[in-house]
Design a protein around this motif. Sequence first.
Motif, PDB file in Angstrom:
ATOM      1  N   LEU A  75       0.821  -1.207   0.000  1.00  0.00           N
ATOM      2  CA  LEU A  75       0.000   0.000   0.000  1.00  0.00           C
ATOM      3  C   LEU A  75       0.855   1.257   0.000  1.00  0.00           C
ATOM      4  CD1 LEU A  75      -2.866  -1.002   2.472  1.00  0.00           C
ATOM      5  CD2 LEU A  75      -2.809  -1.193  -0.013  1.00  0.00           C
ATOM      6  N   TRP A  76       1.922   1.237   0.738  1.00  0.00           N
ATOM      7  CA  TRP A  76       2.860   2.364   0.739  1.00  0.00           C
ATOM      8  C   TRP A  76       3.371   2.618  -0.680  1.00  0.00           C
ATOM      9  CZ3 TRP A  76       8.467   1.886   2.983  1.00  0.00           C
ATOM     10  CH2 TRP A  76       9.100   3.126   2.943  1.00  0.00           C
ATOM     11  N   ALA A  77       3.667   1.558  -1.416  1.00  0.00           N
ATOM     12  CA  ALA A  77       4.215   1.694  -2.764  1.00  0.00           C
ATOM     13  C   ALA A  77       3.208   2.269  -3.752  1.00  0.00           C
ATOM     14  CB  ALA A  77       4.713   0.335  -3.261  1.00  0.00           C
ATOM     15  N   ILE A  78       1.916   1.978  -3.585  1.00  0.00           N
ATOM     16  CA  ILE A  78       0.933   2.465  -4.554  1.00  0.00           C
ATOM     17  C   ILE A  78       0.306   3.798  -4.143  1.00  0.00           C
ATOM     18  CG2 ILE A  78       0.413   0.110  -5.318  1.00  0.00           C
ATOM     19  CD1 ILE A  78      -2.253   0.305  -3.815  1.00  0.00           C
ATOM     20  N   ALA A  79       0.573   4.235  -2.920  1.00  0.00           N
ATOM     21  CA  ALA A  79      -0.004   5.511  -2.459  1.00  0.00           C
ATOM     22  C   ALA A  79       0.965   6.227  -1.527  1.00  0.00           C
ATOM     23  CB  ALA A  79      -1.333   5.266  -1.756  1.00  0.00           C
ATOM     24  N   PRO A  80       2.180   6.543  -2.001  1.00  0.00           N
ATOM     25  CA  PRO A  80       3.191   7.132  -1.108  1.00  0.00           C
ATOM     26  C   PRO A  80       2.907   8.568  -0.717  1.00  0.00           C
ATOM     27  CG  PRO A  80       4.016   7.059  -3.362  1.00  0.00           C
ATOM     28  CD  PRO A  80       2.704   6.331  -3.360  1.00  0.00           C
ATOM     29  N   HIS A  81       1.855   9.181  -1.301  1.00  0.00           N
ATOM     30  CA  HIS A  81       1.482  10.529  -0.874  1.00  0.00           C
ATOM     31  C   HIS A  81       0.613  10.484   0.375  1.00  0.00           C
ATOM     32  CE1 HIS A  81      -1.412   8.832  -3.523  1.00  0.00           C
ATOM     33  NE2 HIS A  81      -2.099   9.919  -3.839  1.00  0.00           N
ATOM     34  N   PHE A 390       4.883   7.966  -7.897  1.00  0.00           N
ATOM     35  CA  PHE A 390       6.270   8.335  -7.634  1.00  0.00           C
ATOM     36  C   PHE A 390       6.834   7.358  -6.608  1.00  0.00           C
ATOM     37  CE2 PHE A 390       3.633  10.859  -4.766  1.00  0.00           C
ATOM     38  CZ  PHE A 390       4.278  10.762  -3.543  1.00  0.00           C
ATOM     39  N   ALA A 391       8.134   7.374  -6.429  1.00  0.00           N
ATOM     40  CA  ALA A 391       8.804   6.391  -5.574  1.00  0.00           C
ATOM     41  C   ALA A 391       8.422   6.575  -4.111  1.00  0.00           C
ATOM     42  CB  ALA A 391      10.319   6.510  -5.733  1.00  0.00           C
ATOM     43  N   VAL A 392       8.487   5.478  -3.356  1.00  0.00           N
ATOM     44  CA  VAL A 392       8.124   5.548  -1.935  1.00  0.00           C
ATOM     45  C   VAL A 392       9.027   6.503  -1.168  1.00  0.00           C
ATOM     46  CG1 VAL A 392       7.097   3.254  -1.842  1.00  0.00           C
ATOM     47  CG2 VAL A 392       9.541   3.515  -1.403  1.00  0.00           C
ATOM     48  N   THR A 393      10.206   6.754  -1.694  1.00  0.00           N
ATOM     49  CA  THR A 393      11.136   7.677  -1.032  1.00  0.00           C
ATOM     50  C   THR A 393      11.011   9.100  -1.577  1.00  0.00           C
ATOM     51  OG1 THR A 393      12.852   7.048  -2.619  1.00  0.00           O
ATOM     52  CG2 THR A 393      12.791   5.852  -0.523  1.00  0.00           C
ATOM     53  N   GLY A 394      10.004   9.347  -2.422  1.00  0.00           N
ATOM     54  CA  GLY A 394       9.952  10.616  -3.135  1.00  0.00           C
ATOM     55  C   GLY A 394       9.034  11.677  -2.576  1.00  0.00           C
ATOM     56  N   LEU A 395       8.412  11.441  -1.414  1.00  0.00           N
ATOM     57  CA  LEU A 395       7.467  12.425  -0.894  1.00  0.00           C
ATOM     58  C   LEU A 395       8.142  13.755  -0.574  1.00  0.00           C
ATOM     59  CD1 LEU A 395       4.640  13.201   0.004  1.00  0.00           C
ATOM     60  CD2 LEU A 395       5.122  12.184   2.244  1.00  0.00           C
ATOM     61  N   ALA A 396       9.325  13.704  -0.003  1.00  0.00           N
ATOM     62  CA  ALA A 396      10.029  14.960   0.323  1.00  0.00           C
ATOM     63  C   ALA A 396      10.283  15.769  -0.944  1.00  0.00           C
ATOM     64  CB  ALA A 396      11.341  14.659   1.036  1.00  0.00           C
ATOM     65  N   ASP A 397      10.597  15.096  -2.038  1.00  0.00           N
ATOM     66  CA  ASP A 397      10.816  15.799  -3.307  1.00  0.00           C
ATOM     67  C   ASP A 397       9.517  16.422  -3.818  1.00  0.00           C
ATOM     68  OD1 ASP A 397      13.491  15.134  -3.313  1.00  0.00           O
ATOM     69  OD2 ASP A 397      13.223  13.356  -4.575  1.00  0.00           O
ATOM     70  N   GLN A 398       8.381  15.729  -3.621  1.00  0.00           N
ATOM     71  CA  GLN A 398       7.095  16.292  -4.029  1.00  0.00           C
ATOM     72  C   GLN A 398       6.798  17.570  -3.249  1.00  0.00           C
ATOM     73  OE1 GLN A 398       4.934  15.143  -6.468  1.00  0.00           O
ATOM     74  NE2 GLN A 398       6.548  13.694  -7.010  1.00  0.00           N
ATOM     75  N   ILE A 399       7.039  17.536  -1.948  1.00  0.00           N
ATOM     76  CA  ILE A 399       6.798  18.708  -1.103  1.00  0.00           C
ATOM     77  C   ILE A 399       7.720  19.857  -1.510  1.00  0.00           C
ATOM     78  CG2 ILE A 399       6.872  19.599   1.248  1.00  0.00           C
ATOM     79  CD1 ILE A 399       6.242  16.684   2.174  1.00  0.00           C
ATOM     80  N   ALA A 400       9.006  19.533  -1.704  1.00  0.00           N
ATOM     81  CA  ALA A 400       9.985  20.559  -2.076  1.00  0.00           C
ATOM     82  C   ALA A 400       9.652  21.158  -3.445  1.00  0.00           C
ATOM     83  CB  ALA A 400      11.390  19.968  -2.085  1.00  0.00           C
ATOM     84  N   GLY A 401       9.158  20.327  -4.361  1.00  0.00           N
ATOM     85  CA  GLY A 401       8.816  20.809  -5.694  1.00  0.00           C
ATOM     86  C   GLY A 401       7.667  21.798  -5.655  1.00  0.00           C
ATOM     87  N   LEU A 402       6.662  21.527  -4.841  1.00  0.00           N
ATOM     88  CA  LEU A 402       5.550  22.470  -4.714  1.00  0.00           C
ATOM     89  C   LEU A 402       6.015  23.769  -4.066  1.00  0.00           C
ATOM     90  CD1 LEU A 402       2.485  20.287  -3.618  1.00  0.00           C
ATOM     91  CD2 LEU A 402       3.112  21.072  -5.907  1.00  0.00           C
ATOM     92  N   GLY A 422      -0.450  14.405  -4.105  1.00  0.00           N
ATOM     93  CA  GLY A 422       0.697  13.865  -4.813  1.00  0.00           C
ATOM     94  C   GLY A 422       0.923  14.581  -6.132  1.00  0.00           C
ATOM     95  N   THR A 423       1.135  13.822  -7.199  1.00  0.00           N
ATOM     96  CA  THR A 423       1.431  14.414  -8.507  1.00  0.00           C
ATOM     97  C   THR A 423       0.225  15.102  -9.124  1.00  0.00           C
ATOM     98  OG1 THR A 423       0.947  12.301  -9.594  1.00  0.00           O
ATOM     99  CG2 THR A 423       3.241  12.719  -8.975  1.00  0.00           C
ATOM    100  N   LEU A 424      -0.981  14.891  -8.589  1.00  0.00           N
ATOM    101  CA  LEU A 424      -2.171  15.550  -9.122  1.00  0.00           C
ATOM    102  C   LEU A 424      -2.331  16.979  -8.615  1.00  0.00           C
ATOM    103  CD1 LEU A 424      -4.923  12.768  -9.037  1.00  0.00           C
ATOM    104  CD2 LEU A 424      -3.477  13.493 -10.948  1.00  0.00           C
ATOM    105  N   ALA A 425      -1.540  17.385  -7.641  1.00  0.00           N
ATOM    106  CA  ALA A 425      -1.690  18.727  -7.074  1.00  0.00           C
ATOM    107  C   ALA A 425      -1.559  19.798  -8.151  1.00  0.00           C
ATOM    108  CB  ALA A 425      -0.655  18.955  -5.980  1.00  0.00           C
ATOM    109  N   ARG A 426      -0.663  19.580  -9.094  1.00  0.00           N
ATOM    110  CA  ARG A 426      -0.428  20.587 -10.127  1.00  0.00           C
ATOM    111  C   ARG A 426      -1.588  20.716 -11.096  1.00  0.00           C
ATOM    112  NH1 ARG A 426       5.130  21.851 -10.066  1.00  0.00           N
ATOM    113  NH2 ARG A 426       6.247  20.568  -8.537  1.00  0.00           N
ATOM    114  N   ARG A 427      -2.489  19.725 -11.071  1.00  0.00           N
ATOM    115  CA  ARG A 427      -3.648  19.794 -11.955  1.00  0.00           C
ATOM    116  C   ARG A 427      -4.560  20.949 -11.565  1.00  0.00           C
ATOM    117  NH1 ARG A 427      -5.103  14.621 -13.978  1.00  0.00           N
ATOM    118  NH2 ARG A 427      -7.083  15.549 -14.658  1.00  0.00           N
TER     119      ARG A 427
END
Length: 497
Positions: A75-81, A390-402, A422-427
């Motif tokens: 579950l972590w892998a399919i919903a890391p946000h 995105f990767a399970v280790t990628g949440l910090a990058d998502q936050i930093a990107g926003l 997650g990646t839909l925020a930019r939508r």
Amino acid sequence: MSEVFDICVIGGGINGAGIARDAQGRGAKVLLLERGDLAQGTSSNSTKLIHGGLRYLEHYEFGLVREALTERERLWAIAPHIIHPLRFVLPYRKGLRPRWLLRLGLFLYDHIGGRKLLPTTRTVDLSRHPAGAPLQEGFATGFEYSDGWVDDARLVVLNARDAADRGAAVLTRTEVLAMRQQDGLWQISTSAGDFSARAIVNAAGPSVLQLFDRGRVESNHALRLVRGSHIVVPKLFDHPYAYFFQLPDGRIFFAIPYERDYTLIGTTDRDHPDASVLPQASEEEIAYLLDGTNGYFRTQLTRADVVWTYSGVRPLVDDGSGKPEAATRGYTFEVDGGHDGTPVMLSVFGGKITTYRHLAKDAVDLLAPHVAALAGRDWTATAALPGGDFAVTGLADQIAGLARDYPFLEAASADRIARAYGTLARRWLGDASSLNALGPHFGAGLTGAEVDWLIDHEWARSAEDVLWRRTKLGLKLDSAGFAALESHIAARLKALT
């Protein structure tokens, strides 16, 4: 003639949404019906954990714990946000479970579920560990172990969203009034019209037996309704660890960092009288949780410190257990019909959020012999939920990107938005260069652009849907912001009709 679906799933909680997603992805034409909002009941009122259930080992439910532990990392892998690892600290308390028993249980916890990424248990000195500082004197030894956190209501919504994106029809605020069998189909009368289906999935949770009555089908199972209540208080600690506490009566409870500024404490186990009775935390339950908390923390809480309470009813299989906490958290199915030309009804009893995906897989496997459109096997173990690509280790990058691309967002808002979408925020953030570009600001970082997204893509229809299920900003929004939000939602819905 009403439209014919392959499968009609009744119940928009986590089991119903998960089954709808799996079945639609295997080729069936699915209709999901929910009489209220998605996740309005039990599925938004959990302890918000993706966990194996350490205490279930005491009841020898090794199979359930193994299944749940295996699902944690999937579950972590399919919903890391909306899911992330959480380290728990279990302080040893003299006179309760002995050290060797706790360590043995945690050894099993580490090794029976196929753990790959989460760190293992370690023994800690609470006089030096950050989790020891808020505790009262006398707690010297603790055990630090891994489990996971989940935004439970968003997990439901994202499963429904993925089902809809694949072609499923999702109707909220649509109550099933009656069901009858006719010409090899189920004829389903609802508050929104009539539908036909080759199979029904009864995933109504605490109301599962009521649907048997409406379909004139008798059940062979009995339910035990168990209420779990939680309290939310101003945060009791600043570190990122959660706590697993023992109580003298043999029960346990958790204290978990919550929404940046709060601590979530729960849960209780009380038999609940009737599915039609709205679950609410009783004063006795609130006092029980406060007393338990005050037995561990230096900061002493009173009733005035409780800023919010919530309760959910767990529809457990009645296995004859004496105490509510001993009732199994496993699940089972009942399949009626499916022979001599009669349409099938599959009913779900029990279950827990951590095992919802596996439960859905098993349910669809059982339906496959009765629904010709179903093809293929388990696919949901690796397919990301919306926004989770995105990767399970990628949440910090998502936050930093926003934070980088939308510098007008406060740090707390960038963090919350990344963890929700997650990646839909930019939508819905689009090419906004200021907060004003996102429409009206209701407070606490909530804007018109986000609310419109929730209405258009996530079935939100009221301020409560937005503030207590799609987000938890109800903890922070003031009355003026609430009134403005209600007006905005009403205008948006009117424009869509």
